[in-house]
Design a protein around this motif. Structure first.
Motif, PDB file in Angstrom:
ATOM      1  N   LEU A 341       0.774  -1.051   0.012  1.00 51.92           N
ATOM      2  CA  LEU A 341       0.093   0.007   0.019  1.00 51.92           C
ATOM      3  C   LEU A 341       0.668   1.184  -0.214  1.00 51.92           C
ATOM      4  N   SER A 342       2.072   1.157   0.463  1.00 52.18           N
ATOM      5  CA  SER A 342       3.123   2.263   0.641  1.00 52.18           C
ATOM      6  C   SER A 342       3.420   2.495  -0.972  1.00 52.18           C
ATOM      7  N   LEU A 343       3.558   1.485  -1.727  1.00 49.36           N
ATOM      8  CA  LEU A 343       4.178   1.677  -3.070  1.00 49.36           C
ATOM      9  C   LEU A 343       3.022   2.080  -3.858  1.00 49.36           C
ATOM     10  N   VAL A 344       1.697   1.768  -3.649  1.00 46.54           N
ATOM     11  CA  VAL A 344       0.535   2.235  -4.223  1.00 46.54           C
ATOM     12  C   VAL A 344       0.336   3.701  -4.088  1.00 46.54           C
ATOM     13  N   ARG A 345       0.469   4.407  -2.823  1.00 40.11           N
ATOM     14  CA  ARG A 345       0.443   5.578  -2.497  1.00 40.11           C
ATOM     15  C   ARG A 345       1.603   6.377  -3.223  1.00 40.11           C
ATOM     16  N   LYS A 346       2.814   5.883  -3.318  1.00 42.38           N
ATOM     17  CA  LYS A 346       3.673   6.634  -3.968  1.00 42.38           C
ATOM     18  C   LYS A 346       3.664   6.640  -5.646  1.00 42.38           C
ATOM     19  N   LEU A 347       2.981   5.619  -5.992  1.00 43.07           N
ATOM     20  CA  LEU A 347       2.645   5.584  -7.315  1.00 43.07           C
ATOM     21  C   LEU A 347       1.657   6.435  -7.720  1.00 43.07           C
ATOM     22  N   ALA A 348       0.679   6.625  -7.062  1.00 39.98           N
ATOM     23  CA  ALA A 348      -0.630   7.460  -7.247  1.00 39.98           C
ATOM     24  C   ALA A 348       0.015   8.937  -7.206  1.00 39.98           C
ATOM     25  N   ALA A 349       0.976   9.243  -6.525  1.00 39.26           N
ATOM     26  CA  ALA A 349       1.636  10.520  -6.226  1.00 39.26           C
ATOM     27  C   ALA A 349       2.131  10.762  -7.620  1.00 39.26           C
ATOM     28  N   LEU A 350       2.804   9.893  -8.349  1.00 32.79           N
ATOM     29  CA  LEU A 350       3.488  10.314  -9.464  1.00 32.79           C
ATOM     30  C   LEU A 350       2.550  10.923 -10.608  1.00 32.79           C
ATOM     31  N   TYR A 351       1.343  10.464 -10.405  1.00 34.48           N
ATOM     32  CA  TYR A 351       0.263  11.126 -11.291  1.00 34.48           C
ATOM     33  C   TYR A 351      -0.643  12.238 -10.831  1.00 34.48           C
ATOM     34  N   GLY A 352       0.031  12.738  -9.702  1.00 32.96           N
ATOM     35  CA  GLY A 352      -0.925  13.811  -8.991  1.00 32.96           C
ATOM     36  C   GLY A 352      -2.069  13.184  -8.372  1.00 32.96           C
ATOM     37  N   GLY A 353      -2.147  11.951  -8.200  1.00 27.25           N
ATOM     38  CA  GLY A 353      -3.169  11.469  -7.387  1.00 27.25           C
ATOM     39  C   GLY A 353      -2.888  11.065  -6.100  1.00 27.25           C
ATOM     40  N   GLU A 354      -4.158  10.261  -5.517  1.00 26.88           N
ATOM     41  CA  GLU A 354      -4.174   9.677  -4.131  1.00 26.88           C
ATOM     42  C   GLU A 354      -4.720   8.386  -4.143  1.00 26.88           C
ATOM     43  N   VAL A 355      -4.723   7.946  -2.951  1.00 27.32           N
ATOM     44  CA  VAL A 355      -5.439   6.716  -2.560  1.00 27.32           C
ATOM     45  C   VAL A 355      -6.163   6.872  -1.340  1.00 27.32           C
ATOM     46  N   ARG A 356      -7.435   6.514  -1.303  1.00 27.21           N
ATOM     47  CA  ARG A 356      -8.207   6.662  -0.025  1.00 27.21           C
ATOM     48  C   ARG A 356      -8.885   5.024   0.145  1.00 27.21           C
ATOM     49  N   VAL A 357      -9.375   5.018   1.491  1.00 28.72           N
ATOM     50  CA  VAL A 357      -9.719   3.724   1.934  1.00 28.72           C
ATOM     51  C   VAL A 357     -11.046   3.875   2.701  1.00 28.72           C
ATOM     52  N   GLU A 358     -12.031   3.284   2.578  1.00 34.48           N
ATOM     53  CA  GLU A 358     -13.335   3.165   3.335  1.00 34.48           C
ATOM     54  C   GLU A 358     -13.283   1.654   3.995  1.00 34.48           C
ATOM     55  N   SER A 359     -13.753   1.611   4.921  1.00 37.06           N
ATOM     56  CA  SER A 359     -13.662   0.156   5.620  1.00 37.06           C
ATOM     57  C   SER A 359     -14.258   0.121   7.120  1.00 37.06           C
ATOM     58  N   ALA A 360     -15.057  -1.084   7.402  1.00 33.50           N
ATOM     59  CA  ALA A 360     -15.766  -1.325   8.649  1.00 33.50           C
ATOM     60  C   ALA A 360     -15.220  -2.756   8.916  1.00 33.50           C
ATOM     61  N   PRO A 361     -15.203  -3.033  10.134  1.00 32.84           N
ATOM     62  CA  PRO A 361     -14.789  -4.388  10.699  1.00 32.84           C
ATOM     63  C   PRO A 361     -15.971  -5.275  10.468  1.00 32.84           C
ATOM     64  N   GLY A 362     -15.694  -6.571   9.852  1.00 36.48           N
ATOM     65  CA  GLY A 362     -16.440  -7.245   9.432  1.00 36.48           C
ATOM     66  C   GLY A 362     -17.378  -6.980   8.143  1.00 36.48           C
ATOM     67  N   GLU A 363     -17.063  -5.973   7.625  1.00 43.53           N
ATOM     68  CA  GLU A 363     -17.966  -5.624   6.421  1.00 43.53           C
ATOM     69  C   GLU A 363     -16.958  -5.576   5.282  1.00 43.53           C
ATOM     70  N   GLY A 364     -15.994  -5.459   5.269  1.00 44.54           N
ATOM     71  CA  GLY A 364     -15.014  -5.577   3.971  1.00 44.54           C
ATOM     72  C   GLY A 364     -14.546  -3.980   3.703  1.00 44.54           C
ATOM     73  N   SER A 365     -13.631  -3.817   2.670  1.00 47.39           N
ATOM     74  CA  SER A 365     -12.932  -2.632   2.400  1.00 47.39           C
ATOM     75  C   SER A 365     -12.926  -2.261   1.184  1.00 47.39           C
ATOM     76  N   ARG A 366     -12.961  -1.040   0.921  1.00 45.75           N
ATOM     77  CA  ARG A 366     -12.815  -0.339  -0.617  1.00 45.75           C
ATOM     78  C   ARG A 366     -11.933   0.596  -0.803  1.00 45.75           C
ATOM     79  N   PHE A 367     -10.831   0.456  -1.506  1.00 44.51           N
ATOM     80  CA  PHE A 367      -9.663   1.167  -1.790  1.00 44.51           C
ATOM     81  C   PHE A 367     -10.048   1.855  -3.245  1.00 44.51           C
ATOM     82  N   THR A 368      -9.843   3.415  -3.176  1.00 48.75           N
ATOM     83  CA  THR A 368      -9.941   3.768  -4.366  1.00 48.75           C
ATOM     84  C   THR A 368      -8.870   4.711  -4.856  1.00 48.75           C
ATOM     85  N   VAL A 369      -8.178   4.580  -5.784  1.00 53.09           N
ATOM     86  CA  VAL A 369      -6.946   5.106  -6.459  1.00 53.09           C
ATOM     87  C   VAL A 369      -7.674   6.393  -7.682  1.00 53.09           C
TER      88      VAL A 369
END
Length: 381
Positions: A341-369
């Motif tokens: 995930l650290s690599l994902v964040r740094k790669l997104a930054a190369l495109y002037g972008g970002e990575v976000r996460v939405e999550s809740a215990p027992g309900e799963g996660s959603r990562f958006t780049v």
């Protein structure tokens, strides 16, 4: 206003001391790196012995030192007081300057050389120059200390991450070496499989570390090209299909038949592969992992969701840092480096972008780049 900088003037001539004190008393040092103007605290003396005492007590940032003091030369005094004081810049002054004298005092640690008689403006300019040097030196020293701290922390965490798998492999080898289960090799299958998994995890850690280092250092050459993001996503999903099938996780892709973007193919694959691999690893038996690709104005949006174990808000705050793995009872048997995930964040930054996460215990996660669309690219077709 920034805290004052301290200036000590040591000069045999009373008129020079008075002029220097008056010139600097109302002066403020200005630098964009400081939070506001920095006033100067000024003191002056004519005696070498008193000068040494005042230097020890005052700890000046700038010492304006006469090279023609009674009893001892300023250069000799400089040699006494300069040692071990990286936070003090010395401006040497002399009424009969020479090239040899300038070289000598510079060799002994003087920052600048100011011939007498000097004007108030010349003195203020010399002090400002010395203070800029100190600000630079202080910043470099803090930067070096921070790099040293981060390097120590990084090596410590890396050693910790490698210790467990190495111990597991060593334990398996010891069982084999001692023939603890008898002479039949078939009886050692479980131990060999365990050692193989641990070695694979260490290989993955080394690979992730090398990828992250190349991206951070800029040593990995980038090759922006027009590519089909949907086809690339299908390729990544095919690669991870065996792992997903073994865990009973179904994969789904929501994307146009073709989605033309301009990007570095390895970077795009690395972003998607790391996110989807986590969606599989941290999922539940029989769960689902989905990839969504879309264009949103000037951005390319990559979203990866899962029906896995999820995370608390506190756990989410520890993501995207090197070795930022979530450690709890549900993840203790899941192998991973914590670098993806650290690599994902740094790669997104190369495109002037970002990575976000939405999550809740027992309900799963959603990562958006979100990646900014490369200038001049025809991203929709």
């Amino acid at each position: 206003m920034t805290e004052p900088f301290r200036v000590l003037v040591v000069d045999a001539d009373a008129a020079t001391r008075r002029m220097a004190a008056e010139a600097l008393a109302g002066h403020c040092f200005r630098d964009a790196r400081l939070e506001g103007d920095a006033p100067l605290t000024v003191d002056a003396t004519d005696a070498p012995c008193d000068g040494c005492a005042r230097i020890s007590a005052m700890r000046p940032h700038v010492l304006v030192l006469d090279n023609e003091l009674p009893c001892v030369s300023g250069a000799d005094l400089l040699a006494q007081v300069r040692e071990g004081r990286a936070d003090m810049a010395v401006i040497m002054t002399e009424a009969r300057p020479s090239y040899a004298a300038a070289v000598d005092v510079t060799r002994r640690g003087a920052f600048d050389f100011l011939p007498k008689p000097f004007t108030a403006d010349a003195l203020r300019a010399a002090v400002d120059k010395a203070l800029r040097h100190l600000v630079d030196t202080r910043r470099d020293r803090l930067h070096a200390a921070e790099k040293k701290r981060l390097r120590f922390e990084f090596v410590s965490v890396l050693a910790h991450e490698l210790k467990a798998p190495l111990a597991a492999v060593e334990s398996c080898l010891q069982v084999l070496e001692a023939r603890a289960l008898g002479p039949n090799l078939d009886d050692y299958g479980e131990f060999l499989a365990r050692a193989t998994r641990r070695v694979a995890a260490m290989r993955g850690l080394v690979g992730d570390l090398l990828d992250l280092t190349r991206v951070e250092s800029g040593e990995r050459p980038r090759g922006l090209e027009f590519m089909d993001a949907a086809a690339a996503a299908r390729g990544v999903m095919e690669t991870l299909e065996p792992e997903a099938r073994e865990k009973g996780v179904s994969l789904a892709l929501d994307a146009p038949d073709r989605m033309r973007i301009r990007a570095d193919r390895w970077e795009f694959d690395a972003i998607l592969s790391n996110l989807l691999s986590n969606a599989v690893k941290y999922n539940r038996k029989g769960g689902r992992a989905g990839v969504t690709l879309a264009l949103d104005g000037d951005h390319v949006v990559i979203a990866v969701s899962d029906t896995g174990i999820g995370m608390t808000e506190e756990e989410q705050g520890r993501l995207f840092q090197e070795f930022g793995r979530i450690r709890n009872r549900e993840t203790e048997n899941i192998l991973g480096s914590g670098l993806g995930l650290s690599l994902v964040r740094k790669l997104a930054a190369l495109y002037g972008g970002e990575v976000r996460v939405e999550s809740a215990p027992g309900e799963g996660s959603r990562f958006t780049v979100t990646l900014r669309r490369c200038r001049g690219a025809d991203l929709a077709e």
